[in-house]
Motif scaffolding. Structure first.
Motif, PDB file in Angstrom:
ATOM      1  N   SER A 212       0.880  -1.236   0.025  1.00 55.83           N
ATOM      2  CA  SER A 212       0.058   0.076  -0.018  1.00 55.83           C
ATOM      3  C   SER A 212       1.002   1.293   0.026  1.00 55.83           C
ATOM      4  CB  SER A 212      -0.770  -0.129   1.213  1.00 55.83           C
ATOM      5  OG  SER A 212      -1.618   1.183   1.291  1.00 55.83           O
ATOM      6  N   ARG A 213       0.322   2.257  -0.617  1.00 58.13           N
ATOM      7  CA  ARG A 213       1.077   3.620  -0.847  1.00 58.13           C
ATOM      8  C   ARG A 213       0.781   4.454   0.558  1.00 58.13           C
ATOM      9  NH1 ARG A 213       0.515   2.430  -5.949  1.00 58.13           N
ATOM     10  NH2 ARG A 213      -1.640   3.120  -6.403  1.00 58.13           N
TER      11      ARG A 213
ATOM     12  N   ARG B  31      -8.605  -3.248   0.371  1.00 55.58           N
ATOM     13  CA  ARG B  31      -9.235  -2.605  -1.233  1.00 55.58           C
ATOM     14  C   ARG B  31      -8.749  -0.884  -1.038  1.00 55.58           C
ATOM     15  NH1 ARG B  31     -15.382  -4.981  -1.514  1.00 55.58           N
ATOM     16  NH2 ARG B  31     -14.952  -6.918  -1.702  1.00 55.58           N
ATOM     17  N   PRO B  32      -8.827  -0.235  -2.109  1.00 54.44           N
ATOM     18  CA  PRO B  32      -8.514   1.121  -2.244  1.00 54.44           C
ATOM     19  C   PRO B  32      -9.820   1.881  -1.744  1.00 54.44           C
ATOM     20  CG  PRO B  32      -8.863   0.261  -4.269  1.00 54.44           C
ATOM     21  CD  PRO B  32      -8.799  -0.984  -3.367  1.00 54.44           C
TER      22      PRO B  32
ATOM     23  N   TYR C 280     -12.848   4.170  -2.094  1.00 54.92           N
ATOM     24  CA  TYR C 280     -13.865   4.658  -3.267  1.00 54.92           C
ATOM     25  C   TYR C 280     -14.708   5.809  -2.502  1.00 54.92           C
ATOM     26  CZ  TYR C 280     -13.405   0.138  -5.872  1.00 54.92           C
ATOM     27  OH  TYR C 280     -12.858  -1.041  -6.258  1.00 54.92           O
TER      28      TYR C 280
ATOM     29  N   ILE D   6     -12.353   5.507  -7.860  1.00 55.91           N
ATOM     30  CA  ILE D   6     -11.526   4.927  -6.863  1.00 55.91           C
ATOM     31  C   ILE D   6     -10.174   6.033  -6.752  1.00 55.91           C
ATOM     32  CG2 ILE D   6     -10.089   2.810  -6.672  1.00 55.91           C
ATOM     33  CD1 ILE D   6     -11.343   1.374  -8.911  1.00 55.91           C
TER      34      ILE D   6
ATOM     35  N   ASP E 195      -7.234   4.945  -6.307  1.00 54.33           N
ATOM     36  CA  ASP E 195      -5.941   4.046  -6.431  1.00 54.33           C
ATOM     37  C   ASP E 195      -4.793   4.767  -6.090  1.00 54.33           C
ATOM     38  OD1 ASP E 195      -6.270   5.410  -8.662  1.00 54.33           O
ATOM     39  OD2 ASP E 195      -6.295   3.632 -10.021  1.00 54.33           O
TER      40      ASP E 195
ATOM     41  N   GLY F 103      -3.529   3.752  -2.586  1.00 52.64           N
ATOM     42  CA  GLY F 103      -2.942   2.537  -2.493  1.00 52.64           C
ATOM     43  C   GLY F 103      -4.024   1.698  -1.663  1.00 52.64           C
ATOM     44  N   VAL F 104      -3.857   0.779  -1.020  1.00 58.34           N
ATOM     45  CA  VAL F 104      -4.730  -0.115  -0.320  1.00 58.34           C
ATOM     46  C   VAL F 104      -4.887  -0.164   1.077  1.00 58.34           C
ATOM     47  CG1 VAL F 104      -5.222  -2.549  -0.288  1.00 58.34           C
ATOM     48  CG2 VAL F 104      -4.851  -1.864  -2.387  1.00 58.34           C
TER      49      VAL F 104
END
Length: 424
Positions: free
Chosen positions: A23-24, A56-57, A59, A68, A70, A73-74
């Motif tokens: 993840s970022r 999940r990212p 939303y 998203i 995105d 990250g997640v």
């Protein structure tokens, strides 16, 4: 009273935790840091509805549907744990410190521990909380409405950022004549006013605009029972004679939130009449008991405003009847014909340039309307007929107006109209 030590850790959140993904987001970020990053972006994009799920990212809800984030990250399982604990830490407290003499830190630890234990048992939590800091400049998000839940992916949080700015009723996209009728209805000594529509149709905003106008222009005691509170009404207002100066508003507004100020919706309904209100706002009619409370209050000299999840004023009458056994329908319709002031049913459409408000409006202002309501159980045709008379606005007629004005496309008109047999 048991005092919880500040070093007591809350129990772990329930549910299956998927493996942590790359993840970022900073893996060691706190809940405040994670939420601050998300809310800063949402503020820039001017969105208010956010979906956060384990693994999940992020939303967000936009006019285009779901989008998203995105690039962030997640969200890992650990991230979601920290996010929920931070939201609980900022949860608006019903006690407001009343009767509690131990430290704020200890109360916070106690609140988190108890809330997560309750979540572990119920598997769902609905609450509101204060705004979250979004940076070093002191800026905060708006107040938040939260639902935490479990699903196949683990912990999830649905978040709505609430806006305490209440728009003027004239700016919502409602016809000026209808706006005047809404205001006139809110000045009645007693009766029932319903604002209906599906989730996300702006019902709360319309009601808030009406209540805000009322509190600024008339001396009333307004009591609300909401789950949760979406808009907060200030105690003061702009001085109409001296720009830049604040003065007390002529009305006093008592707002109560279920789970914070009252234990249950049922308790709030039971106690509301004991506060000597002129105007009562019940956030939602959920069942027969709530409907009975509304009609009894309206029949005993109170003005009542509330909402139902129905589309169309005519269909609202049918939905109310569904709350009662067949043998009670005649009596219920007679009471509605006597107490109902208006039904304003609205929806939000994706317009050509922006989201557009459409609505149906039924004003119980003469004997023909009252008679059509009283005889609804024999068929809806008479009530549908009076919708086309002066002062009332039928759903499809309003859609045609929006289409003629170029505010919606023909496809949007076809998708939203109620009379499917109309070939227009």
């Amino acid at each position: 009273m048991t005092v919880i030590s500040s070093n007591v850790q809350p129990p772990p959140l329930p549910g299956t935790r998927p493996p942590v993904q790359a993840s970022r987001f900073n893996p060691d970020a706190t809940g405040r840091e994670l939420l601050g990053s998300i809310f800063r972006i949402c503020a820039q994009l001017r969105v208010s509805d956010i979906q956060m799920r384990c693994g999940r990212p992020v939303y967000i809800h936009t006019n285009k549907g779901m989008e998203i984030l995105d690039f962030l990250g997640v969200l890992s399982a650990a991230h979601m744990d920290e996010i929920l604990k931070e939201l609980i830490r900022n949860r608006e407290s019903g006690s407001h410190g009343f009767g509690q003499n131990h430290s704020v830190e200890q109360r916070v630890d106690d609140k988190i521990r108890l809330a997560i234990a309750d979540f572990a048992e119920r598997r769902v939590a609905d609450f509101s909380c204060d705004g979250i800091p979004m940076g070093e400049n002191g800026e905060r998000s708006g107040r938040l409405r939260i639902q935490a839940h479990l699903s196949s992916s683990g912990l999830g949080v649905t978040c709505r950022i609430l806006n305490d700015f209440i728009p003027d009723l004239d700016t919502l996209g409602i016809d000026p004549d209808t706006t005047d009728t809404l205001r006139f209805g809110s000045l009645k000594r007693a009766g029932l006013c319903l604002v209906t529509g599906p989730t996300g149709s702006g019902k709360s905003t319309t009601l808030a605009s009406l209540i805000d106008w009322l509190r600024r222009h008339h001396p009333k005691h307004i009591v609300t029972v909401e789950d949760p509170i979406e808009y907060q009404y200030p105690d003061d207002m702009d001085d109409p004679t001296q720009p830049g100066r604040k003065i007390p508003s002529p009305s006093v507004v008592t707002q109560q939130e279920v789970g914070r100020d009252v234990h249950s919706y049922r308790q709030g309904l039971k106690d509301v009449l004991r506060k000597a209100p002129h105007v009562i706002l019940l956030g939602e009619i959920r069942d027969r008991e709530a409907m009975e409370t509304c009609m009894e209050a309206a029949q005993t000299g109170h003005l009542v405003l509330s909402t139902l999840h129905t589309t169309g004023a005519v269909k609202t009458i049918g939905r109310i009847l569904e709350l009662y056994p067949k043998e009670s329908h005649t009596s219920v319709l007679s009471r509605l014909a006597e107490t109902l002031i208006f039904i304003h049913s609205q929806g939000l459409l994706n317009g050509v340039q922006r989201r557009v408000l459409t609505y149906e409006f039924l004003h119980n202002n003469d004997d023909s309307v009252a008679s059509a309501i009283a005889n609804y159980d024999g068929g809806a045709h008479s009530l549908e007929d009076v919708m086309h008379r002066s002062g009332n606005i039928a759903w499809d007629d309003n859609l045609r107006r929006l289409l003629r004005q170029g505010l919606i496309t023909h496809d949007a008109f076809l998708n939203a109209k109620m009379n499917r047999n109309d070939d227009e």
